[in-house]
Structure formats: C-alpha cells, structure tokens
Write a protein that holds these residues in place. Structure first.
Motif, PDB file in Angstrom:
ATOM      1  N   MET A   1       0.824  -1.192   0.000  1.00 33.11           N
ATOM      2  CA  MET A   1       0.000   0.000   0.000  1.00 33.11           C
ATOM      3  C   MET A   1       0.867   1.255   0.000  1.00 33.11           C
ATOM      4  N   SER A   2       1.902   1.266   0.809  1.00 32.30           N
ATOM      5  CA  SER A   2       2.734   2.465   0.899  1.00 32.30           C
ATOM      6  C   SER A   2       3.541   2.681  -0.388  1.00 32.30           C
ATOM      7  N   VAL A   3       3.936   1.598  -1.065  1.00 25.31           N
ATOM      8  CA  VAL A   3       4.670   1.741  -2.323  1.00 25.31           C
ATOM      9  C   VAL A   3       3.751   2.336  -3.388  1.00 25.31           C
ATOM     10  N   LEU A   4       2.521   1.849  -3.433  1.00 21.72           N
ATOM     11  CA  LEU A   4       1.554   2.387  -4.387  1.00 21.72           C
ATOM     12  C   LEU A   4       1.280   3.868  -4.115  1.00 21.72           C
ATOM     13  N   LEU A   5       1.162   4.212  -2.850  1.00 17.92           N
ATOM     14  CA  LEU A   5       0.933   5.606  -2.479  1.00 17.92           C
ATOM     15  C   LEU A   5       2.110   6.480  -2.896  1.00 17.92           C
ATOM     16  N   LEU A   6       3.325   5.987  -2.695  1.00 16.87           N
ATOM     17  CA  LEU A   6       4.514   6.729  -3.083  1.00 16.87           C
ATOM     18  C   LEU A   6       4.577   6.930  -4.595  1.00 16.87           C
ATOM     19  N   VAL A   7       4.226   5.898  -5.349  1.00 11.44           N
ATOM     20  CA  VAL A   7       4.219   6.002  -6.812  1.00 11.44           C
ATOM     21  C   VAL A   7       3.192   7.037  -7.268  1.00 11.44           C
ATOM     22  N   VAL A   8       2.012   7.013  -6.665  1.00  9.29           N
ATOM     23  CA  VAL A   8       0.966   7.977  -7.035  1.00  9.29           C
ATOM     24  C   VAL A   8       1.423   9.405  -6.737  1.00  9.29           C
ATOM     25  N   ILE A   9       2.063   9.602  -5.590  1.00  4.22           N
ATOM     26  CA  ILE A   9       2.547  10.940  -5.236  1.00  4.22           C
ATOM     27  C   ILE A   9       3.600  11.416  -6.229  1.00  4.22           C
ATOM     28  N   VAL A  10       4.528  10.537  -6.609  1.00  8.37           N
ATOM     29  CA  VAL A  10       5.571  10.909  -7.575  1.00  8.37           C
ATOM     30  C   VAL A  10       4.950  11.241  -8.935  1.00  8.37           C
ATOM     31  N   VAL A  11       3.979  10.456  -9.363  1.00  5.26           N
ATOM     32  CA  VAL A  11       3.320  10.720 -10.648  1.00  5.26           C
ATOM     33  C   VAL A  11       2.583  12.060 -10.599  1.00  5.26           C
ATOM     34  N   LEU A  12       1.874  12.309  -9.507  1.00  4.73           N
ATOM     35  CA  LEU A  12       1.175  13.590  -9.394  1.00  4.73           C
ATOM     36  C   LEU A  12       2.152  14.756  -9.363  1.00  4.73           C
ATOM     37  N   PHE A  13       3.275  14.574  -8.697  1.00  7.19           N
ATOM     38  CA  PHE A  13       4.280  15.638  -8.677  1.00  7.19           C
ATOM     39  C   PHE A  13       4.821  15.896 -10.089  1.00  7.19           C
ATOM     40  N   GLY A  14       5.063  14.832 -10.834  1.00 10.93           N
ATOM     41  CA  GLY A  14       5.543  14.984 -12.215  1.00 10.93           C
ATOM     42  C   GLY A  14       4.516  15.676 -13.091  1.00 10.93           C
ATOM     43  N   LEU A  15       3.252  15.326 -12.917  1.00 10.42           N
ATOM     44  CA  LEU A  15       2.195  15.980 -13.692  1.00 10.42           C
ATOM     45  C   LEU A  15       2.034  17.451 -13.309  1.00 10.42           C
ATOM     46  N   GLY A  16       2.537  17.811 -12.139  1.00 14.29           N
ATOM     47  CA  GLY A  16       2.467  19.202 -11.699  1.00 14.29           C
ATOM     48  C   GLY A  16       3.221  20.164 -12.593  1.00 14.29           C
ATOM     49  N   PHE A  17       4.203  19.667 -13.350  1.00  9.23           N
ATOM     50  CA  PHE A  17       4.917  20.542 -14.282  1.00  9.23           C
ATOM     51  C   PHE A  17       4.038  20.910 -15.468  1.00  9.23           C
ATOM     52  N   LEU A  18       3.012  20.095 -15.739  1.00  4.53           N
ATOM     53  CA  LEU A  18       2.070  20.428 -16.812  1.00  4.53           C
ATOM     54  C   LEU A  18       0.952  21.324 -16.301  1.00  4.53           C
ATOM     55  N   ASN A  19       0.456  21.016 -15.129  1.00  6.84           N
ATOM     56  CA  ASN A  19      -0.634  21.795 -14.551  1.00  6.84           C
ATOM     57  C   ASN A  19      -0.425  21.828 -13.028  1.00  6.84           C
ATOM     58  N   PRO A  20      -0.247  23.019 -12.441  1.00  8.86           N
ATOM     59  CA  PRO A  20       0.037  23.131 -11.009  1.00  8.86           C
ATOM     60  C   PRO A  20      -1.058  22.539 -10.101  1.00  8.86           C
ATOM     61  N   LEU A  21      -2.215  22.283 -10.654  1.00  7.12           N
ATOM     62  CA  LEU A  21      -3.283  21.679  -9.856  1.00  7.12           C
ATOM     63  C   LEU A  21      -2.886  20.289  -9.366  1.00  7.12           C
ATOM     64  N   TRP A  22      -2.042  19.587 -10.161  1.00  8.14           N
ATOM     65  CA  TRP A  22      -1.575  18.264  -9.751  1.00  8.14           C
ATOM     66  C   TRP A  22      -0.660  18.348  -8.534  1.00  8.14           C
ATOM     67  N   TRP A  23       0.095  19.465  -8.399  1.00  9.39           N
ATOM     68  CA  TRP A  23       0.929  19.650  -7.213  1.00  9.39           C
ATOM     69  C   TRP A  23       0.057  19.780  -5.962  1.00  9.39           C
ATOM     70  N   VAL A  24      -1.054  20.450  -6.131  1.00 10.90           N
ATOM     71  CA  VAL A  24      -1.988  20.587  -5.008  1.00 10.90           C
ATOM     72  C   VAL A  24      -2.535  19.204  -4.634  1.00 10.90           C
ATOM     73  N   ALA A  25      -2.881  18.419  -5.622  1.00  8.79           N
ATOM     74  CA  ALA A  25      -3.384  17.070  -5.351  1.00  8.79           C
ATOM     75  C   ALA A  25      -2.320  16.216  -4.658  1.00  8.79           C
ATOM     76  N   ALA A  26      -1.061  16.333  -5.111  1.00 10.34           N
ATOM     77  CA  ALA A  26       0.028  15.586  -4.486  1.00 10.34           C
ATOM     78  C   ALA A  26       0.232  16.041  -3.043  1.00 10.34           C
ATOM     79  N   ALA A  27       0.151  17.354  -2.814  1.00 13.84           N
ATOM     80  CA  ALA A  27       0.327  17.883  -1.456  1.00 13.84           C
ATOM     81  C   ALA A  27      -0.789  17.404  -0.534  1.00 13.84           C
ATOM     82  N   VAL A  28      -2.006  17.393  -1.033  1.00 11.46           N
ATOM     83  CA  VAL A  28      -3.131  16.911  -0.229  1.00 11.46           C
ATOM     84  C   VAL A  28      -2.949  15.429   0.094  1.00 11.46           C
ATOM     85  N   LEU A  29      -2.482  14.681  -0.863  1.00 14.21           N
ATOM     86  CA  LEU A  29      -2.250  13.250  -0.648  1.00 14.21           C
ATOM     87  C   LEU A  29      -1.143  13.012   0.383  1.00 14.21           C
TER      88      LEU A  29
END
Length: 87
Positions: A1-29
C-alpha cells in the motif's frame, strides 16, 4: 500500500509541471498520508492495540473459566428464578 501511495505521489508531482493543480493534489495526498496514515513505519501503536486486546481476552477467559462456571450458572439460575412470574 505504501509503495503504491509513493508512486501515485511521484506521478502527481511529475504531472504538476504540466498543470500546477496536480501539485496541489500531491500535497493533499502527502498531508493525508502523514496525518491520518500509520506514518513512520512504527509498529508501537499497533503493538499496544494488540497487547490491550490480548489483556481483555485474558481477563474474559479468566472470568469464564471452568473454575467460575458453577458460580455463573448459579447466578443464572437465580436470575431466571427472579424473572419468572409468580402466581
């Protein structure tokens, strides 16, 4: 579970370079995972819960052991007798 969560956070952080809204989602997560998750990999709280549960089970077993069985059935008979209608 924690590995999956870490992967999702990294993906959301990467998507944040396209749209800053993804950084907010990663921060909330991250906030949710650290605030409400088990956090830190510490099993101290989990062990304490286990120990408390075992103590309750041991108390229950001692209370309902064969040694006390006669007393409990005597009290049950007394309770049944008191509940029966008289007449």
């Amino acid at each position: 579970m924690s590995v999956l969560l870490l992967v999702v956070i990294v993906v959301l952080f990467g998507l944040g370079f396209l749209n800053p809204l993804w950084w907010v989602a990663a921060a909330v997560l991250v906030f949710g995972a650290t605030r409400y998750g088990r956090g830190g990999g510490s099993d101290a709280g989990e062990y304490q819960d286990y120990r408390d549960r075992r103590e309750r089970e041991d108390r229950w077993d001692r209370r309902c052991s064969r040694r006390h069985q006669a007393r409990w059935s005597r009290e049950d008979r007394r309770d049944r007798r008191d509940r029966e209608p008289r007449g």
